[in-house]
Write an enzyme that holds these catalytic residues in place. Sequence first.
Site, mmCIF file in Angstrom:
data_model
loop_
_atom_site.group_PDB
_atom_site.id
_atom_site.type_symbol
_atom_site.label_atom_id
_atom_site.label_comp_id
_atom_site.label_asym_id
_atom_site.label_seq_id
_atom_site.Cartn_x
_atom_site.Cartn_y
_atom_site.Cartn_z
ATOM 1 C CB CYS A 269 -24.501 58.321 67.843
ATOM 2 S SG CYS A 269 -22.936 58.185 68.711
ATOM 3 C CG HIS B 31 -24.212 57.545 63.680
ATOM 4 N ND1 HIS B 31 -23.341 58.600 63.823
ATOM 5 C CD2 HIS B 31 -23.870 56.622 64.619
ATOM 6 C CE1 HIS B 31 -22.513 58.323 64.815
ATOM 7 N NE2 HIS B 31 -22.801 57.138 65.307
ATOM 8 C CG ASN C 274 -19.238 57.316 66.084
ATOM 9 O OD1 ASN C 274 -19.864 58.370 66.035
ATOM 10 N ND2 ASN C 274 -19.710 56.234 66.674
HETATM 11 O O1 UT7 Z 1 -22.156 55.472 67.553
HETATM 12 C C1 UT7 Z 1 -22.915 54.689 68.413
HETATM 13 C C2 UT7 Z 1 -22.970 53.324 68.003
HETATM 14 N N1 UT7 Z 1 -21.685 52.686 68.069
HETATM 15 C C3 UT7 Z 1 -21.470 51.677 67.304
HETATM 16 O O2 UT7 Z 1 -22.329 51.375 66.526
HETATM 17 C C4 UT7 Z 1 -20.232 50.833 67.451
HETATM 18 C C5 UT7 Z 1 -20.621 49.396 67.331
HETATM 19 N N2 UT7 Z 1 -19.570 48.432 67.464
HETATM 20 C C6 UT7 Z 1 -18.492 48.306 66.640
HETATM 21 O O3 UT7 Z 1 -18.285 49.110 65.749
HETATM 22 C C7 UT7 Z 1 -17.620 47.096 66.783
HETATM 23 O O4 UT7 Z 1 -18.240 46.209 67.694
HETATM 24 C C8 UT7 Z 1 -16.178 47.406 67.277
HETATM 25 C C9 UT7 Z 1 -15.397 48.056 66.148
HETATM 26 C C10 UT7 Z 1 -16.220 48.296 68.492
HETATM 27 C C11 UT7 Z 1 -15.479 46.102 67.636
HETATM 28 O O5 UT7 Z 1 -15.479 45.209 66.533
HETATM 29 P P1 UT7 Z 1 -15.968 43.696 66.719
HETATM 30 O O6 UT7 Z 1 -15.770 43.046 65.427
HETATM 31 O O7 UT7 Z 1 -17.355 43.724 67.299
HETATM 32 O O8 UT7 Z 1 -14.915 43.131 67.752
HETATM 33 P P2 UT7 Z 1 -15.163 42.531 69.224
HETATM 34 O O9 UT7 Z 1 -15.534 43.618 70.184
HETATM 35 O O10 UT7 Z 1 -16.054 41.333 69.135
HETATM 36 O O11 UT7 Z 1 -13.714 42.052 69.567
HETATM 37 C C12 UT7 Z 1 -13.042 41.030 68.792
HETATM 38 C C13 UT7 Z 1 -11.601 40.986 69.225
HETATM 39 C C14 UT7 Z 1 -11.412 40.930 70.744
HETATM 40 O O12 UT7 Z 1 -10.322 40.104 71.023
HETATM 41 P P3 UT7 Z 1 -10.563 38.577 71.516
HETATM 42 O O13 UT7 Z 1 -11.367 38.677 72.771
HETATM 43 O O14 UT7 Z 1 -11.310 37.912 70.392
HETATM 44 O O15 UT7 Z 1 -9.174 38.069 71.718
HETATM 45 C C15 UT7 Z 1 -11.037 42.361 71.090
HETATM 46 O O16 UT7 Z 1 -10.272 42.437 72.282
HETATM 47 O O17 UT7 Z 1 -10.906 42.163 68.785
HETATM 48 C C16 UT7 Z 1 -10.217 42.750 69.895
HETATM 49 N N3 UT7 Z 1 -10.116 44.178 69.695
HETATM 50 C C17 UT7 Z 1 -9.090 44.745 69.058
HETATM 51 N N4 UT7 Z 1 -7.995 44.234 68.493
HETATM 52 C C18 UT7 Z 1 -7.141 45.085 67.918
HETATM 53 C C19 UT7 Z 1 -10.991 45.142 70.074
HETATM 54 N N5 UT7 Z 1 -10.538 46.358 69.696
HETATM 55 C C20 UT7 Z 1 -9.358 46.134 69.073
HETATM 56 C C21 UT7 Z 1 -8.416 46.973 68.468
HETATM 57 N N6 UT7 Z 1 -7.331 46.419 67.908
HETATM 58 N N7 UT7 Z 1 -8.568 48.327 68.410
#
Ligand code: UT7
Length: 321
Positions: A117, A248, A278
């Site tokens: 990216c 980005h 993205n």
């Molecule tokens: O381009 C290269 C760089 N990429 C990035 O910069 C991406 C960086 N990361 C992110 O954008 C975020 O970390 C995400 C959008 C991928 C995830 O958001 P988050 O606030 O960091 O959530 P998390 O991974 O800590 O997950 C929190 C909860 C989890 O559930 P539990 O374990 O708390 O019960 C996940 O399973 O959210 C859950 N979860 C979802 N729930 C509903 C993860 N994806 C989803 C989803 N829908 N699509």
Amino acid sequence: MGDIKAKILSVGTYVPEKVLTNAYFESILDTSDEWITTRTGIRERRVVDADNPVTAADMGCRAARVALERAGVAAKSVDGIIVATFTPDNFFPSTACRMQADLGCTGAFAFDISAACAGFVYALTVANNMIVSGQAKTILVVGSEVISKTLDWNDRGTCILFGDGAGVVVLQADGSGRRDKGILSCYLSSDGTMGDLLKLPSWGDERFLSMKGNEVFKHAVRMMSDASARAAGQAGFKIEDIDFLIPHQANIRIIQSIANTLSVPMEKVVTNLDRYGNTSSASIPLALEEAWGDGRVKDGSKVLFVGLGGGFTVGSVVCII
Ligand code: UT7
């Protein structure tokens, strides 16, 4: 030679017609429009249609034709094509070589680079250095991705985030000696020790993009904020001198955190991930196209591009349009 600068003459983009809204993901996964919108800022993304498959080179060519036309540059006078992509048409021939043939850039060298990216910023930096050193006069800098092909559509933590698309800038030598035009600084850095946090293997059965999202998130804010400050400083600017931050487009909360860390008001930050998600190496030229097209970015605007990707790779460029 010392007085040559590289300036961006134009930008061109292409996105596939097919739109996937958050409602589509609600229908196939345990997720919601509300979660996706509030946690990422993404509402819809474009993806290549299986019935009308186009490759990274195809999309890159469509974007390049627009950019060349806007710049008034003939394909035959292009000296080089540098494509940033992690979804190349082939391991080889490169996506850039395919574009060279399709565009009829008969006098151009062509190669791909892999920086995920951050790819567009890496390609822009390489192209800038080739122009400043006198090795080339006109280079197409391309970011083009068909990420939809690499996703695990059962993984709600990744498949909701990405979209397909392409963006191209025409970069050309300017020997006028003007300080108020062109690329002023470039900063690149990598940290291979964090490779496992975000990856896409080339071989084996598990050939899906995978990511430890919340860890990537923290490093993304830290590394992109740092890279932005460095490029601004190297260009002789304070961060408040910059007219537009064009980051980005991975997650609106990452972008807001960077803006907050740098004390840049959101009016100066270009975002369009609500409509494209993205798109990796295509995201910065897609955002530039939008802000240049609607008149926010204009002649003389000081813009700062910053990107971060798997590797990890991070890079930033300060440029006066
Ligand atoms: O381009 C290269 C760089 N990429 C990035 O910069 C991406 C960086 N990361 C992110 O954008 C975020 O970390 C995400 C959008 C991928 C995830 O958001 P988050 O606030 O960091 O959530 P998390 O991974 O800590 O997950 C929190 C909860 C989890 O559930 P539990 O374990 O708390 O019960 C996940 O399973 O959210 C859950 N979860 C979802 N729930 C509903 C993860 N994806 C989803 C989803 N829908 N699509």
